[in-house]
Design a protein around this motif. Structure first.
Motif, PDB file in Angstrom:
ATOM      1  N   MET A   1       0.832  -1.205   0.000  1.00  0.00           N
ATOM      2  CA  MET A   1       0.000   0.000   0.000  1.00  0.00           C
ATOM      3  C   MET A   1       0.866   1.253   0.000  1.00  0.00           C
ATOM      4  O   MET A   1       0.608   2.206  -0.744  1.00  0.00           O
ATOM      5  N   LEU A   2       1.909   1.254   0.823  1.00  0.00           N
ATOM      6  CA  LEU A   2       2.790   2.420   0.871  1.00  0.00           C
ATOM      7  C   LEU A   2       3.506   2.596  -0.464  1.00  0.00           C
ATOM      8  O   LEU A   2       3.631   3.722  -0.968  1.00  0.00           O
ATOM      9  N   ALA A   3       3.957   1.487  -1.048  1.00  0.00           N
ATOM     10  CA  ALA A   3       4.602   1.586  -2.360  1.00  0.00           C
ATOM     11  C   ALA A   3       3.646   2.180  -3.381  1.00  0.00           C
ATOM     12  O   ALA A   3       4.032   3.023  -4.207  1.00  0.00           O
ATOM     13  N   TYR A   4       2.389   1.771  -3.342  1.00  0.00           N
ATOM     14  CA  TYR A   4       1.402   2.302  -4.275  1.00  0.00           C
ATOM     15  C   TYR A   4       1.175   3.789  -4.037  1.00  0.00           C
ATOM     16  O   TYR A   4       1.128   4.578  -4.999  1.00  0.00           O
ATOM     17  N   LEU A   5       1.030   4.195  -2.788  1.00  0.00           N
ATOM     18  CA  LEU A   5       0.770   5.605  -2.483  1.00  0.00           C
ATOM     19  C   LEU A   5       1.943   6.482  -2.908  1.00  0.00           C
ATOM     20  O   LEU A   5       1.755   7.593  -3.426  1.00  0.00           O
ATOM     21  N   LEU A   6       3.164   5.998  -2.710  1.00  0.00           N
ATOM     22  CA  LEU A   6       4.332   6.765  -3.147  1.00  0.00           C
ATOM     23  C   LEU A   6       4.378   6.836  -4.676  1.00  0.00           C
ATOM     24  O   LEU A   6       4.592   7.907  -5.255  1.00  0.00           O
ATOM     25  N   ARG A   8       1.959   6.527  -6.793  1.00  0.00           N
ATOM     26  CA  ARG A   8       0.837   7.352  -7.268  1.00  0.00           C
ATOM     27  C   ARG A   8       1.174   8.837  -7.208  1.00  0.00           C
ATOM     28  O   ARG A   8       0.697   9.628  -8.026  1.00  0.00           O
ATOM     29  N   ALA A   9       2.019   9.211  -6.241  1.00  0.00           N
ATOM     30  CA  ALA A   9       2.421  10.609  -6.092  1.00  0.00           C
ATOM     31  C   ALA A   9       3.622  10.965  -6.948  1.00  0.00           C
ATOM     32  O   ALA A   9       4.150  12.084  -6.846  1.00  0.00           O
ATOM     33  N   GLY A  10       4.075  10.026  -7.794  1.00  0.00           N
ATOM     34  CA  GLY A  10       5.173  10.309  -8.699  1.00  0.00           C
ATOM     35  C   GLY A  10       6.545   9.965  -8.177  1.00  0.00           C
ATOM     36  O   GLY A  10       7.556  10.323  -8.790  1.00  0.00           O
ATOM     37  N   VAL A  11       6.616   9.263  -7.062  1.00  0.00           N
ATOM     38  CA  VAL A  11       7.908   8.859  -6.502  1.00  0.00           C
ATOM     39  C   VAL A  11       8.307   7.511  -7.096  1.00  0.00           C
ATOM     40  O   VAL A  11       7.540   6.548  -7.006  1.00  0.00           O
ATOM     41  N   PRO A  12       9.485   7.394  -7.717  1.00  0.00           N
ATOM     42  CA  PRO A  12       9.927   6.086  -8.217  1.00  0.00           C
ATOM     43  C   PRO A  12      10.143   5.122  -7.049  1.00  0.00           C
ATOM     44  O   PRO A  12      10.764   5.477  -6.046  1.00  0.00           O
ATOM     45  N   VAL A  13       9.618   3.890  -7.187  1.00  0.00           N
ATOM     46  CA  VAL A  13       9.681   2.914  -6.095  1.00  0.00           C
ATOM     47  C   VAL A  13      10.113   1.559  -6.653  1.00  0.00           C
ATOM     48  O   VAL A  13       9.613   1.120  -7.693  1.00  0.00           O
ATOM     49  N   THR A  14      11.041   0.914  -5.945  1.00  0.00           N
ATOM     50  CA  THR A  14      11.364  -0.480  -6.211  1.00  0.00           C
ATOM     51  C   THR A  14      10.868  -1.288  -5.021  1.00  0.00           C
ATOM     52  O   THR A  14      11.294  -1.057  -3.890  1.00  0.00           O
ATOM     53  N   LEU A  15       9.960  -2.215  -5.283  1.00  0.00           N
ATOM     54  CA  LEU A  15       9.330  -3.021  -4.237  1.00  0.00           C
ATOM     55  C   LEU A  15       9.893  -4.431  -4.317  1.00  0.00           C
ATOM     56  O   LEU A  15       9.809  -5.080  -5.360  1.00  0.00           O
ATOM     57  N   ALA A 290       3.179   7.891   3.914  1.00  0.00           N
ATOM     58  CA  ALA A 290       3.093   8.559   2.612  1.00  0.00           C
ATOM     59  C   ALA A 290       2.929  10.065   2.782  1.00  0.00           C
ATOM     60  O   ALA A 290       3.557  10.861   2.062  1.00  0.00           O
ATOM     61  N   ASN A 291       2.093  10.476   3.733  1.00  0.00           N
ATOM     62  CA  ASN A 291       1.885  11.911   3.952  1.00  0.00           C
ATOM     63  C   ASN A 291       3.190  12.623   4.282  1.00  0.00           C
ATOM     64  O   ASN A 291       3.414  13.764   3.857  1.00  0.00           O
ATOM     65  N   HIS A 292       4.056  11.974   5.046  1.00  0.00           N
ATOM     66  CA  HIS A 292       5.323  12.595   5.431  1.00  0.00           C
ATOM     67  C   HIS A 292       6.409  12.416   4.370  1.00  0.00           C
ATOM     68  O   HIS A 292       7.236  13.314   4.147  1.00  0.00           O
ATOM     69  N   LEU A 293       6.434  11.242   3.713  1.00  0.00           N
ATOM     70  CA  LEU A 293       7.556  10.914   2.831  1.00  0.00           C
ATOM     71  C   LEU A 293       7.456  11.551   1.455  1.00  0.00           C
ATOM     72  O   LEU A 293       8.487  11.900   0.857  1.00  0.00           O
ATOM     73  N   VAL A 294       6.237  11.693   0.920  1.00  0.00           N
ATOM     74  CA  VAL A 294       6.104  12.228  -0.437  1.00  0.00           C
ATOM     75  C   VAL A 294       6.752  13.602  -0.561  1.00  0.00           C
ATOM     76  O   VAL A 294       7.615  13.812  -1.435  1.00  0.00           O
TER      77      VAL A 294
END
Length: 376
Positions: A1-6, A8-15, A290-294
């Motif tokens: 879920m956190l990977a998806y939220l990040l 979705r906000a345009g943050v590149p993520v490797t899960l 997500a609220n803090h990290l984005v």
């Protein structure tokens, strides 16, 4: 879920997922109204709920002196006035597909984290992957927690569960959803689902070896007495090999982070099955994180104070839930020691006498304390 939220906000993520797929038997299958409302805001709820699931609208306690509905989700003023019960593997497959569809997002299966990369006292990635922040969301036996030397402290679980399944039948009570059946020394938790009934038979902490030596007959006898409508199929439980041990744990890491790394969900705090809200607490960790990290990740590596802020926001809610669970465990253990009923009859009378208690209990369980609101 956190990977998806990040993502979705345009943050590149490797899960990274250590297994090849999610096709295994999880214990937590409940998606609470908070989670369903979050998915609805993300535009995913209707699509998810097209998948097979059950809808639990009540939580009930049954004792030899009577039964009571302690929570009635149907009274909640929400479109999702129920707990959706769906195999967690199916939910994870769904979220993984949605995550992979986001630009800049990669899911690597069969990828175990074996080392943390460090520079100047800061964690900067894992193995061959550099990262502005590393998230440990790898459960109660978290490898990342061990690699980061962030030990979890036990808060005193007193019970374990012998977990097994029995089939549904059309004649089963239509209002059986999420029920607890109490005897004098044991209880059985019953959870409906698309793959039959899931049942957990309680034993004292560390008592699994003795229960295994006693065999399945005491479990069958308990069900025949306290859940009589299951008596026509308890003979299907023939061997302890059909069961698994769910070692109940209530524990918490003192500090959820190191420079460059954050733990969330069971990696940071193990929630007992009591109340079925482990997934809810983890999802809410993801929202708060997500609220803090984005905004932080848009400005480079994440500063320590941002990681500390995630813990500061979420820890009070986790403490409330865990403290309640410890109190329940302690009372049940004390009752066993004294030979008293695990749930006194006077408690049932008190619950039924208070107006609106079912709705309040349902709301508390549906949303948890201090539920975060997605801001990204």
């Amino acid at each position: 879920m956190l990977a998806y939220l990040l993502g979705r906000a345009g943050v590149p993520v490797t899960l990274l997922e250590s297994h090849k797929d999610f096709d295994r038997d999880f214990r937590g299958d409940s998606l609470h109204p908070y989670t369903l409302e979050l998915l609805d805001r993300l535009g995913l709820a209707d699509k998810l709920l097209e998948l097979p699931h059950e809808r639990a609208r009540q939580f009930r306690l049954h004792t030899p002196t009577g039964s009571v509905t302690t929570a009635d989700y149907s009274r909640l003023p929400t479109r999702f006035n129920y707990v959706a019960l769906m195999p967690q593997a199916r939910f994870l497959d769904f979220m993984a597909d949605e995550f992979r569809a986001l630009p800049g997002c990669e899911l690597r299966t069969g990828s175990k984290v074996t080392e943390l990369r460090r520079e100047n006292g800061r964690i900067v990635g894992v193995q061959d992957i550099e990262a502005g922040v590393v998230i440990g969301a790898d459960g109660r036996y978290s490898r990342l927690r061990r690699l980061a030397d962030l030990p979890a402290e036990s808060l005193g679980a007193r019970t374990d569960l012998v977990w097994f399944r029995l089939p549904h039948k059309e004649s089963d009570p239509p209002d059986a959803d999420v029920d607890l059946f109490f005897g004098r020394d044991h209880y059985v938790g019953l959870l409906t689902g698309t793959q039959g009934w899931q049942l957990g038979y309680s034993v004292p902490k560390g008592g699994y070896a003795q229960a295994r030596a006693d065999g399945v007959e005491p479990i069958r006898a308990f069900l025949d007495e306290h859940v009589p409508w299951l008596a026509d199929r308890t003979h299907l439980l023939t061997d302890f090999a059909q069961t698994t041990l769910l070692s109940v744990d209530i524990s918490r890491v003192r500090q959820w982070w190191r420079p460059g790394l954050l733990l969330v969900g069971d990696a940071a705090h193990v929630i007992s099955p009591v109340g079925g809200n482990g997934i809810l607490m983890a999802i809410q960790d993801a929202v708060a994180a997500a609220n803090h990290l984005v905004p932080a990740l848009r400005n480079g590596p994440v500063r320590d104070e941002v990681l500390a802020a995630v813990q500061a926001e979420r820890e009070p809610a986790i403490r409330i839930v865990q403290n309640d669970q410890v109190r329940i465990e302690t009372r049940a253990a004390r009752a066993r020691e004294l030979g008293r009923p695990l749930v006194p009859a006077r408690l049932l009378r008190l619950i039924t006498a208070l107006p609106g208690v079912r709705k309040r209990a349902a709301r508390a369980n549906a949303y948890g304390p201090n539920a975060p609101v997605l801001g990204t």
